[in-house]
Scaffold this active site. Structure first.
Site, PDB file in Angstrom:
ATOM      1  N   GLU A   1       0.822  -1.208   0.000  1.00  0.00           N
ATOM      2  CA  GLU A   1       0.000   0.000   0.000  1.00  0.00           C
ATOM      3  C   GLU A   1       0.861   1.265   0.000  1.00  0.00           C
ATOM      4  O   GLU A   1       0.473   2.282  -0.574  1.00  0.00           O
ATOM      5  CB  GLU A   1      -0.965  -0.047   1.178  1.00  0.00           C
ATOM      6  CG  GLU A   1      -2.053  -1.079   0.930  1.00  0.00           C
ATOM      7  CD  GLU A   1      -2.874  -1.455   2.142  1.00  0.00           C
ATOM      8  OE1 GLU A   1      -4.070  -1.735   1.987  1.00  0.00           O
ATOM      9  OE2 GLU A   1      -2.305  -1.477   3.258  1.00  0.00           O
TER      10      GLU A   1
ATOM     11  N   GLU B   1      -4.080  -9.707   3.359  1.00  0.00           N
ATOM     12  CA  GLU B   1      -4.974  -9.563   4.502  1.00  0.00           C
ATOM     13  C   GLU B   1      -6.108 -10.584   4.522  1.00  0.00           C
ATOM     14  O   GLU B   1      -6.394 -11.186   5.569  1.00  0.00           O
ATOM     15  CB  GLU B   1      -5.554  -8.142   4.536  1.00  0.00           C
ATOM     16  CG  GLU B   1      -4.539  -7.063   4.861  1.00  0.00           C
ATOM     17  CD  GLU B   1      -3.801  -6.556   3.643  1.00  0.00           C
ATOM     18  OE1 GLU B   1      -3.032  -5.587   3.782  1.00  0.00           O
ATOM     19  OE2 GLU B   1      -3.985  -7.128   2.541  1.00  0.00           O
TER      20      GLU B   1
END
Length: 264
Positions: free
Chosen positions: A106, A127
């Site tokens: 990210e 995730e």
């Protein structure tokens, strides 16, 4: 400037290198978030700065995932840092060797240009494979870069993507032979540093209007990530990860993407 987790190398008044060096696997820790936020604040405020290159001191890990064992200690600074980096009047270039997963990916997505070592770079969003949600910008940025279907594939599969495939998808700007990576990044940084800052910043603002996600969506995603830590499946997946660590030891972090599929 050297902090606990990164070093800012001032090449000259127009160019900086930010080198991340945070322990054996370059995890995103509370200290790294604080240091990154402070560094981005400096980047935004530096009047003559035009180009910043983000790289890693660790050959296996560019920037790794969040250290979830310390999630209660994290300052509420991540989203502000990545928003400011994307909107800064400075061009950010990610020079990627090693793994960029979860929060590390990210940060990669928040950079303006991403060059990856063809042989040594790996990207991924792990995730969902651990029972939680991304929260640092992947669900907002990846669909804009690679399309809805490929973003769903990447986020839902939680698997690793090698540099060549990431380039084909549009996840990274270019996959470069490792031997050429330093030269390619340095050549672009040097070229941009010779241009007028006002023109660079204004052109970036124009592109940002067409491509950046709304800031409110990024803030909402971080809150959804925090809420997902209470999902009932998360403790079970953590137990599976502990079993994998018992089998693979420290090598688990190196092969984490593929091994997530082995959790029962």
């Amino acid at each position: 400037m050297t902090t606990e987790t990164l070093t800012v190398d001032v090449v000259d008044e127009h160019r900086w290198r930010v080198v991340v060096d945070n322990g054996p696997t370059n995890l995103v820790t509370p200290e790294l978030v604080r240091d990154l936020h402070a560094t981005v604040e400096r980047i935004v405020a530096e009047p003559e700065l035009k180009v910043v290159v983000f790289e890693s001191a660790n050959e296996l890990f560019w920037v790794n995932h969040f250290d979830l064992a310390r999630i209660k200690d994290f300052p509420p600074l991540w989203t502000d840092a990545v928003i400011k980096l994307s909107t800064a009047p400075v061009v950010s270039i990610a020079k990627v060797r090693g793994r960029a997963r979860g929060g590390g990916d990210e940060l990669l997505l928040a950079c303006d240009i991403r060059y990856a070592s063809r042989e040594r770079a790996v990207v991924g969003q792990i995730e969902v494979g651990t029972g939680i949600l991304p929260g640092g910008g992947a669900t907002e940025r990846l669909p804009r870069l690679i399309g809805r279907d490929r973003a769903l594939e990447a986020i839902l599969s939680a698997d690793d993507y090698p540099a060549e495939l990431a380039e084909r998808y549009g996840w990274v700007t270019r996959a470069v032979p490792d031997a050429d990576l330093d030269g390619v990044v340095d050549a672009l940084a040097t070229r941009l540093a010779g241009f007028d800052k006002q023109a660079l910043a204004a052109a970036k603002r124009q592109v940002n209007r067409a491509t950046l996600p709304p800031e409110a969506d990024l803030h909402a995603a971080y809150q959804e990530f925090l809420a997902s830590l209470s999902f009932p499946g998360y403790p079970r997946r953590l137990g599976g990860l502990r079993e994998l660590f018992a089998q693979h030891g420290p090598r688990l972090e190196v092969d984490l993407g593929p091994l997530l599929g082995d959790i029962a």
